[in-house]
Design an enzyme around this catalytic site. Structure first.
Site, PDB file in Angstrom:
ATOM      1  N   LYS A  31     -11.378   4.784   2.838  1.00 13.36           N
ATOM      2  CA  LYS A  31     -10.532   5.318   3.912  1.00 13.36           C
ATOM      3  C   LYS A  31      -9.726   6.533   3.438  1.00 13.36           C
ATOM      4  O   LYS A  31      -9.648   7.528   4.139  1.00 13.36           O
ATOM      5  CB  LYS A  31      -9.545   4.255   4.428  1.00 13.36           C
ATOM      6  CG  LYS A  31     -10.216   3.078   5.112  1.00 13.36           C
ATOM      7  CD  LYS A  31      -9.196   2.192   5.836  1.00 13.36           C
ATOM      8  CE  LYS A  31      -8.164   1.550   4.916  1.00 13.36           C
ATOM      9  NZ  LYS A  31      -8.702   0.520   4.002  1.00 13.36           N
ATOM     10  N   ARG A  86      -3.763  -3.399  11.593  1.00 11.91           N
ATOM     11  CA  ARG A  86      -4.385  -4.326  10.664  1.00 11.91           C
ATOM     12  C   ARG A  86      -4.459  -5.744  11.221  1.00 11.91           C
ATOM     13  O   ARG A  86      -4.929  -6.646  10.538  1.00 11.91           O
ATOM     14  CB  ARG A  86      -3.567  -4.347   9.386  1.00 11.91           C
ATOM     15  CG  ARG A  86      -4.190  -3.474   8.272  1.00 11.91           C
ATOM     16  CD  ARG A  86      -3.578  -3.952   7.020  1.00 11.91           C
ATOM     17  NE  ARG A  86      -4.058  -3.547   5.750  1.00 11.91           N
ATOM     18  CZ  ARG A  86      -3.915  -2.391   5.150  1.00 11.91           C
ATOM     19  NH1 ARG A  86      -3.416  -1.374   5.765  1.00 11.91           N
ATOM     20  NH2 ARG A  86      -4.299  -2.237   3.901  1.00 11.91           N
ATOM     21  N   ARG A 144     -10.439   2.041  -9.698  1.00 16.10           N
ATOM     22  CA  ARG A 144      -9.764   3.146  -9.010  1.00 16.10           C
ATOM     23  C   ARG A 144      -8.520   3.592  -9.779  1.00 16.10           C
ATOM     24  O   ARG A 144      -7.743   2.774 -10.259  1.00 16.10           O
ATOM     25  CB  ARG A 144      -9.372   2.693  -7.604  1.00 16.10           C
ATOM     26  CG  ARG A 144      -8.543   3.715  -6.856  1.00 16.10           C
ATOM     27  CD  ARG A 144      -8.590   3.515  -5.364  1.00 16.10           C
ATOM     28  NE  ARG A 144      -7.787   2.398  -4.900  1.00 16.10           N
ATOM     29  CZ  ARG A 144      -7.628   2.118  -3.612  1.00 16.10           C
ATOM     30  NH1 ARG A 144      -8.243   2.841  -2.695  1.00 16.10           N
ATOM     31  NH2 ARG A 144      -6.880   1.098  -3.257  1.00 16.10           N
ATOM     32  N   ARG A 203      -2.972   1.195  -9.079  1.00 20.04           N
ATOM     33  CA  ARG A 203      -2.077   0.459  -8.172  1.00 20.04           C
ATOM     34  C   ARG A 203      -1.956  -0.993  -8.622  1.00 20.04           C
ATOM     35  O   ARG A 203      -2.931  -1.593  -9.050  1.00 20.04           O
ATOM     36  CB  ARG A 203      -2.642   0.499  -6.742  1.00 20.04           C
ATOM     37  CG  ARG A 203      -2.242   1.734  -5.980  1.00 20.04           C
ATOM     38  CD  ARG A 203      -2.963   1.854  -4.665  1.00 20.04           C
ATOM     39  NE  ARG A 203      -2.908   0.652  -3.834  1.00 20.04           N
ATOM     40  CZ  ARG A 203      -3.367   0.596  -2.583  1.00 20.04           C
ATOM     41  NH1 ARG A 203      -3.922   1.667  -2.043  1.00 20.04           N
ATOM     42  NH2 ARG A 203      -3.286  -0.513  -1.891  1.00 20.04           N
ATOM     43  N   ARG A 226      -6.436  -9.487  -0.342  1.00 22.18           N
ATOM     44  CA  ARG A 226      -6.466  -8.399   0.645  1.00 22.18           C
ATOM     45  C   ARG A 226      -7.717  -8.480   1.506  1.00 22.18           C
ATOM     46  O   ARG A 226      -7.675  -8.225   2.715  1.00 22.18           O
ATOM     47  CB  ARG A 226      -6.405  -7.039  -0.067  1.00 22.18           C
ATOM     48  CG  ARG A 226      -5.024  -6.761  -0.669  1.00 22.18           C
ATOM     49  CD  ARG A 226      -5.097  -5.777  -1.817  1.00 22.18           C
ATOM     50  NE  ARG A 226      -5.273  -4.401  -1.394  1.00 22.18           N
ATOM     51  CZ  ARG A 226      -5.683  -3.420  -2.200  1.00 22.18           C
ATOM     52  NH1 ARG A 226      -5.973  -3.681  -3.463  1.00 22.18           N
ATOM     53  NH2 ARG A 226      -5.818  -2.206  -1.756  1.00 22.18           N
TER      54      ARG A 226
HETATM   55  P1  AMP Z   1      -3.301   0.140   1.735  1.00 20.08           P
HETATM   56  O1  AMP Z   1      -2.797   1.281   0.932  1.00 20.08           O
HETATM   57  O2  AMP Z   1      -3.747   0.556   3.122  1.00 20.08           O
HETATM   58  O3  AMP Z   1      -4.340  -0.667   1.028  1.00 20.08           O
HETATM   59  O4  AMP Z   1      -2.048  -0.826   1.987  1.00 20.08           O
HETATM   60  C1  AMP Z   1      -1.399  -1.455   0.900  1.00 20.08           C
HETATM   61  C2  AMP Z   1      -0.515  -2.587   1.381  1.00 20.08           C
HETATM   62  O5  AMP Z   1       0.454  -2.082   2.298  1.00 20.08           O
HETATM   63  C3  AMP Z   1      -1.231  -3.687   2.163  1.00 20.08           C
HETATM   64  O6  AMP Z   1      -1.837  -4.634   1.299  1.00 20.08           O
HETATM   65  C4  AMP Z   1      -0.065  -4.268   2.958  1.00 20.08           C
HETATM   66  O7  AMP Z   1       0.763  -5.064   2.132  1.00 20.08           O
HETATM   67  C5  AMP Z   1       0.726  -3.029   3.313  1.00 20.08           C
HETATM   68  N1  AMP Z   1       0.274  -2.472   4.607  1.00 20.08           N
HETATM   69  C6  AMP Z   1      -0.330  -1.276   4.798  1.00 20.08           C
HETATM   70  N2  AMP Z   1      -0.602  -1.082   6.106  1.00 20.08           N
HETATM   71  C7  AMP Z   1      -0.146  -2.194   6.755  1.00 20.08           C
HETATM   72  C8  AMP Z   1      -0.144  -2.615   8.123  1.00 20.08           C
HETATM   73  N3  AMP Z   1      -0.686  -1.872   9.079  1.00 20.08           N
HETATM   74  N4  AMP Z   1       0.403  -3.821   8.394  1.00 20.08           N
HETATM   75  C9  AMP Z   1       0.951  -4.592   7.448  1.00 20.08           C
HETATM   76  N5  AMP Z   1       0.948  -4.269   6.145  1.00 20.08           N
HETATM   77  C10 AMP Z   1       0.419  -3.076   5.784  1.00 20.08           C
END
Ligand code: AMP
Ligand code: ZN
Length: 216
Positions: free
Chosen positions: A13, A88, A127, A160, A171
């Site tokens: 993404k 999400r 990553r 990360r 996740r």
């Molecule tokens: P990402 O960078 O998109 O993988 O997001 C990392 C973390 O941020 C996720 O595992 C969630 O803990 C939080 N997060 C990101 N986007 C959302 C969302 N739309 N709703 C809830 N938690 C989110």
């Protein structure tokens, strides 16, 4: 053009978003990036989000929805936005539909990146990300010229805290249980375009471009 890009962690993404932004001039809005920034700045949102994020769990909708609404209402989104990592779950899917209608910036298309779990594990655990510019590398598939150093700006690369196999499992489960139903919700509205994101990045972007040219 108002777009959503969906897909599990490691589906590309972030990488695809950067290219879509460059090609189409839309504003990239990554809720994950916004939360990481909020944590780094120790804002109230950051303090609230941290424990959820560290464990791979979703941050509560009340916090997330408000943050997104504020962001997509800003003037720079007039020419279009690309939401990455939001919605999400089904409740967020309803929320974005409502807020997008309210500000007259409805969703045109949902790009759905499809990759199987074994491939995600390989991608996520290797990553590495630049601290300075956010560029994404991989220890095997996309090495920087000097180990641990960004090719673009010499920034340090980091991993990360949630990019481990254990956290990825959580996740991915969140994704399957919570996020996939929201994709189905948009699919029923005819908005979803599935992309085979296990292909190499160039081919994935070609497929995305073909789809976006048709709606532009
Ligand atoms: P990402 O960078 O998109 O993988 O997001 C990392 C973390 O941020 C996720 O595992 C969630 O803990 C939080 N997060 C990101 N986007 C959302 C969302 N739309 N709703 C809830 N938690 C989110
Ligand atoms: Zn960099």
């Amino acid at each position: 053009m108002n777009l959503l890009i969906m897909g599990p962690a490691g589906s590309g993404k972030g990488t695809m978003s950067a290219q879509i932004v460059e090609a189409y001039g839309v504003v990239h809005i990554s809720t994950g990036d916004m939360f990481r920034e909020a944590i780094a700045n120790e804002t109230p949102v950051g303090l609230e989000a941290k424990s959820y994020m560290d464990n791979g769990k979703l941050v509560p909708d009340s916090v997330t929805d408000r943050m997104v609404k504020e962001r997509i209402s800003q003037d720079d989104c007039l020419n279009g936005y690309l939401l990455d990592g939001y919605p999400r779950n089904l409740s967020q899917a309803h929320a974005i539909e409502e807020m997008a209608a309210e500000i007259n910036r409805p969703i045109d298309l949902v790009i759905n990146l499809v990759v199987d779990y074994q491939e995600l594990v390989k991608r996520i655990t290797g990553r590495r990300i630049c601290k300075t510019c956010g560029a994404i590398y991989h220890v095997d598939f996309h090495k920087p010229q000097i180990e641990g150093v960004c090719d673009i700006d010499g920034g340090a690369l980091y991993q990360r805290v949630d990019d481990t196999e254990e956290k990825l499992a959580v996740r991915f489960e969140e994704y399957t249980k919570q996020t996939e139903p929201s994709i189905e919700y948009f699919r029923e509205k005819g908005l979803v375009r599935d992309i085979d994101a296990s292909q190499d990045a160039k081919k994935v972007m070609d497929d995305i471009r073909n789809i976006l040219e048709a709606v532009k």
